[in-house]
Design a protein around this motif. Sequence first.
Motif, PDB file in Angstrom:
ATOM      1  N   GLU A 387       0.687  -1.253  -0.115  1.00  0.00           N
ATOM      2  CA  GLU A 387      -0.113  -0.040  -0.164  1.00  0.00           C
ATOM      3  C   GLU A 387       0.771   1.406   0.023  1.00  0.00           C
ATOM      4  O   GLU A 387       1.883   1.221   0.872  1.00  0.00           O
ATOM      5  N   ARG A 388       0.568   2.107  -0.732  1.00  0.00           N
ATOM      6  CA  ARG A 388       1.078   3.648  -0.760  1.00  0.00           C
ATOM      7  C   ARG A 388       0.566   4.462   0.173  1.00  0.00           C
ATOM      8  O   ARG A 388      -0.717   4.643  -0.123  1.00  0.00           O
ATOM      9  N   LEU A 389       1.012   4.974   1.108  1.00  0.00           N
ATOM     10  CA  LEU A 389       0.579   5.713   2.070  1.00  0.00           C
ATOM     11  C   LEU A 389      -0.006   7.045   1.395  1.00  0.00           C
ATOM     12  O   LEU A 389       0.626   7.700   0.662  1.00  0.00           O
ATOM     13  N   GLY A 390      -1.175   7.503   1.829  1.00  0.00           N
ATOM     14  CA  GLY A 390      -1.618   8.680   1.553  1.00  0.00           C
ATOM     15  C   GLY A 390      -2.521   8.721   0.110  1.00  0.00           C
ATOM     16  O   GLY A 390      -2.624   9.891  -0.421  1.00  0.00           O
ATOM     17  N   THR A 391      -2.495   7.609  -0.247  1.00  0.00           N
ATOM     18  CA  THR A 391      -3.256   7.534  -1.678  1.00  0.00           C
ATOM     19  C   THR A 391      -4.718   6.481  -1.573  1.00  0.00           C
ATOM     20  O   THR A 391      -5.405   6.308  -2.580  1.00  0.00           O
ATOM     21  N   GLY A 392      -5.163   6.604  -0.362  1.00  0.00           N
ATOM     22  CA  GLY A 392      -6.086   5.644  -0.037  1.00  0.00           C
ATOM     23  C   GLY A 392      -6.039   4.292  -0.175  1.00  0.00           C
ATOM     24  O   GLY A 392      -5.048   3.856  -0.169  1.00  0.00           O
ATOM     25  N   ASP A 393      -7.273   3.519   0.331  1.00  0.00           N
ATOM     26  CA  ASP A 393      -7.076   2.071   0.200  1.00  0.00           C
ATOM     27  C   ASP A 393      -6.939   1.544  -1.090  1.00  0.00           C
ATOM     28  O   ASP A 393      -7.841   1.776  -2.025  1.00  0.00           O
ATOM     29  N   GLU A 394      -6.143   0.556  -1.277  1.00  0.00           N
ATOM     30  CA  GLU A 394      -6.099  -0.327  -2.453  1.00  0.00           C
ATOM     31  C   GLU A 394      -5.778   0.825  -3.710  1.00  0.00           C
ATOM     32  O   GLU A 394      -4.999   1.563  -3.640  1.00  0.00           O
ATOM     33  N   SER A 395      -6.840   0.606  -4.650  1.00  0.00           N
ATOM     34  CA  SER A 395      -6.790   1.670  -5.927  1.00  0.00           C
ATOM     35  C   SER A 395      -7.917   2.780  -5.751  1.00  0.00           C
ATOM     36  O   SER A 395      -8.346   3.228  -6.618  1.00  0.00           O
ATOM     37  N   ALA A 396      -8.294   3.107  -4.509  1.00  0.00           N
ATOM     38  CA  ALA A 396      -9.238   3.804  -4.413  1.00  0.00           C
ATOM     39  C   ALA A 396      -9.098   5.555  -4.632  1.00  0.00           C
ATOM     40  O   ALA A 396      -9.746   6.082  -5.269  1.00  0.00           O
ATOM     41  N   GLY A 397      -7.690   5.912  -4.988  1.00  0.00           N
ATOM     42  CA  GLY A 397      -7.251   7.118  -5.663  1.00  0.00           C
ATOM     43  C   GLY A 397      -6.865   7.069  -7.092  1.00  0.00           C
ATOM     44  O   GLY A 397      -6.471   8.271  -7.377  1.00  0.00           O
ATOM     45  N   GLY A 398      -6.988   5.809  -7.609  1.00  0.00           N
ATOM     46  CA  GLY A 398      -6.615   5.713  -8.970  1.00  0.00           C
ATOM     47  C   GLY A 398      -7.782   5.577 -10.067  1.00  0.00           C
ATOM     48  O   GLY A 398      -8.886   5.355  -9.581  1.00  0.00           O
ATOM     49  N   SER A 399      -7.416   5.930 -11.173  1.00  0.00           N
ATOM     50  CA  SER A 399      -8.334   5.902 -12.420  1.00  0.00           C
ATOM     51  C   SER A 399      -7.977   4.543 -13.086  1.00  0.00           C
ATOM     52  O   SER A 399      -6.885   3.922 -13.061  1.00  0.00           O
ATOM     53  N   SER A 400      -9.024   4.489 -13.812  1.00  0.00           N
ATOM     54  CA  SER A 400      -9.014   3.218 -15.047  1.00  0.00           C
ATOM     55  C   SER A 400      -7.950   3.445 -16.211  1.00  0.00           C
ATOM     56  O   SER A 400      -7.693   4.588 -16.402  1.00  0.00           O
ATOM     57  N   ALA A 401      -7.244   2.165 -16.597  1.00  0.00           N
ATOM     58  CA  ALA A 401      -6.481   2.401 -17.516  1.00  0.00           C
ATOM     59  C   ALA A 401      -7.070   2.855 -18.944  1.00  0.00           C
ATOM     60  O   ALA A 401      -6.536   3.559 -19.421  1.00  0.00           O
ATOM     61  N   GLN A 402      -8.047   2.664 -18.883  1.00  0.00           N
ATOM     62  CA  GLN A 402      -8.949   3.205 -20.186  1.00  0.00           C
ATOM     63  C   GLN A 402      -8.959   4.786 -20.261  1.00  0.00           C
ATOM     64  O   GLN A 402      -8.884   5.436 -21.269  1.00  0.00           O
ATOM     65  N   SER A 403      -9.397   5.409 -18.999  1.00  0.00           N
ATOM     66  CA  SER A 403      -9.367   6.768 -19.043  1.00  0.00           C
ATOM     67  C   SER A 403      -8.254   7.458 -19.066  1.00  0.00           C
ATOM     68  O   SER A 403      -7.919   8.390 -19.497  1.00  0.00           O
ATOM     69  N   LEU A 404      -7.017   6.847 -18.507  1.00  0.00           N
ATOM     70  CA  LEU A 404      -5.732   7.433 -18.557  1.00  0.00           C
ATOM     71  C   LEU A 404      -4.829   7.072 -20.075  1.00  0.00           C
ATOM     72  O   LEU A 404      -4.072   7.453 -20.264  1.00  0.00           O
ATOM     73  N   GLY A 405      -5.576   5.977 -20.683  1.00  0.00           N
ATOM     74  CA  GLY A 405      -4.787   5.917 -22.036  1.00  0.00           C
ATOM     75  C   GLY A 405      -3.742   5.037 -21.982  1.00  0.00           C
ATOM     76  O   GLY A 405      -2.719   5.190 -22.628  1.00  0.00           O
ATOM     77  N   LEU A 406      -3.603   4.230 -20.886  1.00  0.00           N
ATOM     78  CA  LEU A 406      -2.404   3.421 -20.663  1.00  0.00           C
ATOM     79  C   LEU A 406      -1.982   2.285 -21.707  1.00  0.00           C
ATOM     80  O   LEU A 406      -3.180   1.664 -22.194  1.00  0.00           O
ATOM     81  N   ASP A 407      -0.866   2.152 -21.955  1.00  0.00           N
ATOM     82  CA  ASP A 407      -0.455   1.224 -23.064  1.00  0.00           C
ATOM     83  C   ASP A 407      -0.078  -0.087 -22.485  1.00  0.00           C
ATOM     84  O   ASP A 407       0.521   0.068 -21.283  1.00  0.00           O
TER      85      ASP A 407
END
Length: 470
Positions: A387-407
Amino acid sequence: MNDRKQSLRLALATLAVLSIAGLGLGYVTAERPLVDEVRTDDGWQHDSSRVASADSVTVIGTDSNSWRGRPGEVTTPRGRAELVAVDGDGTVLYYNDSRDVYWDVDPVPGTDATVEAAFADHLDADACPTDWNHSRYAVDETTWERYYEVHGESGRCTRNGVDRVNLTTGETTTVWTATTPGQELTRFHDVDRVNETHLAVADIYLDRLFVVEQSSGDIVWTWNASDEFSTDETGGPYPKDWSHINDVELVDDGERFMVSLRNHDRVVFVDRQRGEVDDSWTLGAEDEYDVLYEQHNPDYIPESEGGPAVLVADSENNRVVEYQRENGTWVQTWQWRDARTQWPRDADRLPNGNTLVTDSNGNRVVEVDREGEIVRSVTVAFPYEAERLGTGDESAGGSSAQSLGLDSRTGTEQNRLGVLVKDALPNKYLNGLMYATPVWMGLAEVALSLLAALSVMLWMSLEAVWRVRR
């Protein structure tokens, strides 16, 4: 004939020596686990006062492959479970190895440096209950006896629980425990907080999910996997290791639980009010290994962050993968792996768009940027969850790969050969082999070990045959 014998002896001896030399080189050049940084003759040395103020602090819980190990008795890295916090430079800020196994780690809301860590302690028979009360586990006597007959025969048991740990002060409070018969296959891998007084538990022992009031230990809600799936036609051996429920996450503002059934190759969504699975949302299917293969730690990414999407450690496929909800079905939108990735068991999407990957048999935790490049890496023996402190639990602070355009990334030009070699091998058996190897050994070192052993065995066999024929 003698010249031919000598040539064979020389060839096999050279092969054995070169293989052993390669092993030695692998040992000398291998990255050392974090434990080596804090181990001294006077104990464990680290500066926990910086946890709350340091940048990019990652908290890691590690598994242990020593069922009988106790703190202080086991010196091999994989035989020692660790709860460790490191800063962005990989410096150890907190270290604890007082439990036999650490599983899921969750940050406590409203705090800067406090986590709740699920743990398991292996107990000898004389420390186990002599009279198990099935009613305390909210299960009927017939069901209890069916499971106990398989898991209780060893006489040993497991104390499962949750520690609340202030990483700055080191203060640790155990907030809940529950004991289960047996050890290896009855340890709760995930416990998630529902509210201030209740916990959701992925019950790997009785193949179910339950909610417990932490102070009284009263189970107030249950969902049984056997109510949805046939114990004869699905999963692993019943009741020894049928569903292997290894993760639970409260989603949709508490309306549903997302549950990982590892041995069913499925992630399911359970409605809390009805206590039923929404089949239209199930991700994966029995033995459809191209979708999921004995996965761990799926993370739900909500619609507000570009979802619905699920980011999951697809363990036996040696990758992390993401699926997006589109037109009522799940569509793969992203995956990541490299040649070293071996049995990953956690992946979190960070607010900056990077992905934190826990690579269990790769003995590392890595942060992968949007282009798939590793920007941070720490070597730690047999990590289970990070877990990365300060980013919320699990992926709570992250966006989907599709919305980010991740390859997607499935290996670089430099290591694609290694990926192809691993793809050609039976993943499950390879992961089982890597499970038992020392931390410094990768796939190359395992291959060199086998080559050295085969060379010596063939040499000895030839010498025996030649001796008989004299």
